[in-house]
Write a protein that holds these residues in place. Structure first.
Motif, PDB file in Angstrom:
ATOM      1  N   ASN A  70      -2.327   1.809  10.832  1.00 20.44           N
ATOM      2  CA  ASN A  70      -1.033   1.170  11.094  1.00 20.44           C
ATOM      3  C   ASN A  70      -0.172   1.160   9.844  1.00 20.44           C
ATOM      4  N   ARG A  71      -0.798   0.851   8.719  1.00 14.60           N
ATOM      5  CA  ARG A  71      -0.067   0.823   7.451  1.00 14.60           C
ATOM      6  C   ARG A  71       0.463   2.215   7.104  1.00 14.60           C
ATOM      7  N   VAL A 124       1.258   4.738   9.080  1.00  7.48           N
ATOM      8  CA  VAL A 124       2.397   5.137   9.912  1.00  7.48           C
ATOM      9  C   VAL A 124       3.656   4.381   9.506  1.00  7.48           C
ATOM     10  N   SER A 125       3.543   3.068   9.316  1.00  8.94           N
ATOM     11  CA  SER A 125       4.734   2.295   8.950  1.00  8.94           C
ATOM     12  C   SER A 125       5.253   2.697   7.570  1.00  8.94           C
ATOM     13  N   GLU A 126       4.350   2.997   6.624  1.00 11.82           N
ATOM     14  CA  GLU A 126       4.781   3.442   5.295  1.00 11.82           C
ATOM     15  C   GLU A 126       5.517   4.770   5.370  1.00 11.82           C
ATOM     16  N   LEU A 135       7.221   6.036   7.925  1.00 13.28           N
ATOM     17  CA  LEU A 135       8.536   5.836   8.524  1.00 13.28           C
ATOM     18  C   LEU A 135       9.498   5.200   7.523  1.00 13.28           C
ATOM     19  N   LEU A 136       9.012   4.201   6.807  1.00 13.77           N
ATOM     20  CA  LEU A 136       9.848   3.527   5.818  1.00 13.77           C
ATOM     21  C   LEU A 136      10.215   4.466   4.669  1.00 13.77           C
TER      22      LEU A 136
END
Length: 86
Positions: free
Chosen positions: A42-43, A45-47, A49-50
């Motif tokens: 999860n981390r 993927v979010s990293e 995108l950010l």
């Protein structure tokens, strides 16, 4: 002229090598399994995108290639340090 090109090329090459190290660390984590795996995925993927949004913002506001590349390398190195801790 070639100095900037060469420096950016070397930075991109180093980014590729450093990223491969982080990918290897994450694959080992996935192979081991456990509760940390889902949180790390999860981390990750979010990293990503950010980081992509941040790079896009930098480019849109006129940042240099060097600034964008160094931002990515900083994040990759931070991940490598974090993942190497027991």
């Amino acid at each position: 002229m070639y100095g900037t090109w060469w420096k950016n090329s070397m930075s991109v090459a180093m980014l590729a090598f450093e990223a491969q190290g982080v990918i290897a660390q994450r694959m080992m984590l996935v192979g081991l399994g456990g509760p940390k795996v889902q949180a790390e995925m999860n981390r990750m993927v979010s990293e990503k995108l950010l980081a992509a949004a941040h790079a896009g913002f930098q480019i849109a506001t006129g940042a240099s290639q060097e600034a964008v590349i160094s931002g990515y390398r900083r994040k990759v190195r931070a991940n490598a340090r974090r993942l190497s801790k027991p």
